[in-house]
Design a protein around this motif. Structure first.
Motif, PDB file in Angstrom:
ATOM      1  N   ASP A  21       0.855  -1.198   0.000  1.00  0.00           N
ATOM      2  CA  ASP A  21       0.000   0.000   0.000  1.00  0.00           C
ATOM      3  C   ASP A  21       0.888   1.243   0.000  1.00  0.00           C
ATOM      4  N   ARG A  22       1.391   1.569  -1.190  1.00  0.00           N
ATOM      5  CA  ARG A  22       2.327   2.682  -1.328  1.00  0.00           C
ATOM      6  C   ARG A  22       1.876   3.582  -2.475  1.00  0.00           C
ATOM      7  N   ALA A  23       2.655   4.615  -2.716  1.00  0.00           N
ATOM      8  CA  ALA A  23       2.346   5.538  -3.807  1.00  0.00           C
ATOM      9  C   ALA A  23       2.243   4.753  -5.109  1.00  0.00           C
ATOM     10  N   GLY A  24       1.252   5.105  -5.911  1.00  0.00           N
ATOM     11  CA  GLY A  24       1.058   4.439  -7.194  1.00  0.00           C
ATOM     12  C   GLY A  24       0.136   3.236  -7.130  1.00  0.00           C
ATOM     13  N   ALA A  25      -0.031   2.657  -5.939  1.00  0.00           N
ATOM     14  CA  ALA A  25      -0.954   1.528  -5.757  1.00  0.00           C
ATOM     15  C   ALA A  25      -2.351   2.093  -5.479  1.00  0.00           C
ATOM     16  N   PRO A  26      -3.392   1.294  -5.687  1.00  0.00           N
ATOM     17  CA  PRO A  26      -4.730   1.781  -5.336  1.00  0.00           C
ATOM     18  C   PRO A  26      -4.774   2.237  -3.881  1.00  0.00           C
ATOM     19  N   ARG A  27      -5.387   3.395  -3.654  1.00  0.00           N
ATOM     20  CA  ARG A  27      -5.465   3.952  -2.292  1.00  0.00           C
ATOM     21  C   ARG A  27      -6.448   3.122  -1.461  1.00  0.00           C
ATOM     22  N   VAL A  28      -6.017   2.766  -0.248  1.00  0.00           N
ATOM     23  CA  VAL A  28      -6.835   1.922   0.626  1.00  0.00           C
ATOM     24  C   VAL A  28      -6.977   2.560   2.000  1.00  0.00           C
ATOM     25  N   ALA A  29      -7.964   2.090   2.734  1.00  0.00           N
ATOM     26  CA  ALA A  29      -8.205   2.559   4.097  1.00  0.00           C
ATOM     27  C   ALA A  29      -8.694   1.401   4.948  1.00  0.00           C
ATOM     28  N   VAL A  30      -8.353   1.475   6.221  1.00  0.00           N
ATOM     29  CA  VAL A  30      -8.930   0.589   7.232  1.00  0.00           C
ATOM     30  C   VAL A  30      -9.759   1.498   8.126  1.00  0.00           C
TER      31      VAL A  30
END
Length: 185
Positions: free
Chosen positions: A79-88
């Motif tokens: 979960d880093r820059a360039g990857a799909p943005r995620v949240a918990v």
């Protein structure tokens, strides 16, 4: 510094701390759970959420802090820059904003200082964490959204707080931790 440079620095420091003998887990966040994170305008389905706090966190945050994951997954190395943005999200955030509906795969819009190109950032919910003490030891804890620190603009990051889960007395790690911090570049 560009986001990738800042995120790499923080990630490398977390990795080095995690490699110390006797350290089982290492993570980081932009604030401690007691000090609490930031408040940002946050929306679900175009509707503003209430009292939501945001915490920028690193991989293995929930494992290190021993916060159970109720559904889905925690923040990962990928979960880093360039990857799909995620949240918990916290269970309280889930209940307040989704009721009995399944929030996994749904989106959260985060505005304020997290705007990029004059638009709020959108994150996909990938996990639900158990509620935990947040923002103090007394009073009710607010609903919380945890975002990977590597996916927020570098301008939103400042000093980071590191947490280590150790075998034995954590004070025994203090000298080694200080040495690593002194040599951090």
């Amino acid at each position: 510094y560009p986001r990738e440079t800042v995120a790499a620095f923080y990630g490398d420091l977390r990795r080095r701390l995690g490699e110390l003998p006797g350290v089982r887990e290492a993570t980081l966040s932009h604030a401690s759970l007691i000090r609490a994170g930031r408040s940002h305008p946050t929306k679900v389905n175009g509707v503003a959420t209430q009292r939501t706090r945001i915490l920028y966190a690193g991989p293995r945050f929930f494992t290190t802090m021993e916060i159970p994951m109720l559904r889905g997954r925690e923040i990962a190395e990928t979960d880093r820059a360039g990857a799909p943005r995620v949240a918990v999200i916290s269970d309280l955030f889930a209940r307040n904003n989704f009721g009995d509906a399944d929030p996994i795969g749904r989106q959260i819009e985060v505005d304020g200082s997290l705007r990029v190109a004059d638009a709020p950032l959108v994150f996909e919910i990938v996990g639900i964490a158990a509620n935990t003490r947040y923002g103090g030891l007394k009073g009710e804890s607010p609903p919380v959204v945890y975002l990977p620190y590597a996916q927020v603009p570098a301008s939103a990051l400042g000093a980071m707080t590191y947490a280590l889960r150790t075998d034995g007395d954590p004070q025994g790690q203090a000298g080694s931790v200080r040495r690593i911090l002194r040599h951090a570049e």
